[in-house]
Enzyme design. Structure first.
Site, PDB file in Angstrom:
ATOM      1  N   ASP A  53      -6.458   0.548   0.622  1.00 56.99           N
ATOM      2  CA  ASP A  53      -6.602   0.938   2.017  1.00 56.99           C
ATOM      3  C   ASP A  53      -7.960   0.444   2.509  1.00 56.99           C
ATOM      4  O   ASP A  53      -8.632  -0.339   1.834  1.00 56.99           O
ATOM      5  CB  ASP A  53      -6.443   2.450   2.185  1.00 56.99           C
ATOM      6  CG  ASP A  53      -7.672   3.227   1.711  1.00 56.99           C
ATOM      7  OD1 ASP A  53      -8.486   2.663   0.941  1.00 56.99           O
ATOM      8  OD2 ASP A  53      -7.834   4.389   2.116  1.00 56.99           O
ATOM      9  N   LYS A  62       0.834  -1.202   0.000  1.00 57.07           N
ATOM     10  CA  LYS A  62       0.000   0.000   0.000  1.00 57.07           C
ATOM     11  C   LYS A  62       0.871   1.255   0.000  1.00 57.07           C
ATOM     12  O   LYS A  62       0.677   2.167  -0.816  1.00 57.07           O
ATOM     13  CB  LYS A  62      -0.931   0.013   1.214  1.00 57.07           C
ATOM     14  CG  LYS A  62      -1.901   1.200   1.216  1.00 57.07           C
ATOM     15  CD  LYS A  62      -2.690   1.296   2.497  1.00 57.07           C
ATOM     16  CE  LYS A  62      -1.891   2.050   3.544  1.00 57.07           C
ATOM     17  NZ  LYS A  62      -2.703   2.424   4.729  1.00 57.07           N
TER      18      LYS A  62
END
Length: 234
Positions: free
Chosen positions: A144, A125
């Protein structure tokens, strides 16, 4: 289960609408250099972007680059980032990443996924955010909490693991739009498709969302566990 072609067509229509409704969406984190974006993204774990943006100006004023952060007293970093939560681990990761950047990458933040993943505190991420926004490189889809929740609600994945969700999304979306998907879906998650009280009656994606007629607002103490029923999955 619908075909990949059907899923891809629906994903592209969702992407088109997201672009129309959130044309100016971009990374909410404030930074001036790629390294500062890396640090801000590490700080954003389990913390709001707004909180991070209140913390980083003083942090970057005191320690503006990898050299300064690597040499800084750990306690000072911890004090400056305390309000972002998990400050000891975050300070350790930030300092460890900066030290590795100095020793292994000549002081320059690397620009590839495999290299970024060698830095302490950096998973896919964080690496995706840095590559996309600092270098314009779409190496993957940033997943996310918003992207995970909404991609599942929209029936585009059944996975729970962010890496597997990312893999599913990468197969459905053109590479040039991987980060467009994430940044605009995050905006939609904040504006309309909230975890506990999704406003389906106001959602411009409702006709494309298999869970829109099924979602009931959860109580404040109930964690969102929305699942796409088999007959509605696409």
């Amino acid at each position: 289960m619908a075909s990949k072609r059907t899923l891809r067509q629906r994903a592209l229509e969702i992407l088109t609408r997201l672009k129309q409704h959130y044309p100016d969406s971009t990374c909410a984190l404030q930074y001036q250099t790629p390294l500062q974006l890396l640090v801000a993204t590490i700080l954003s774990a389990q913390c709001t972007d707004e909180r991070v943006n209140r913390v980083t100006p003083e942090l970057f004023r005191r320690f503006p680059d990898a050299q300064a952060l690597a040499m800084a007293p750990r306690e000072e970093i911890e004090t400056l980032i305390h309000s972002t939560g998990f400050y000891r681990n975050k300070a350790k990761h930030i300092q460890g990443a900066c030290q590795k950047i100095l020793t292994d990458f000549g002081g320059e933040l690397p620009r590839t996924m495999p290299e970024l993943l060698t830095l302490p505190g950096v998973a896919r991420k964080t690496a995706n955010v840095v590559l996309a926004h600092a270098f314009g490189i779409n190496a993957g889809v940033t997943v996310d909490t918003h992207v995970k929740r909404l991609s599942r609600r929209l029936g585009l994945t059944e996975q729970e693991d962010p890496v597997r969700i990312e893999k599913d999304l990468m197969q459905l979306l053109p590479q040039s739009d991987w980060e467009n998907w994430s940044i605009r879906l995050i905006a939609h998650g904040r504006a309309i498709c909230e975890a506990r009280k999704p406003r389906c009656d106001q959602c411009f994606l409702a006709d494309l969302c298999p869970t829109a007629p099924l979602i009931q607002p959860a109580s404040p103490k109930t964690k969102d566990k929305t699942k796409v029923p088999s007959q509605a999955r696409a």
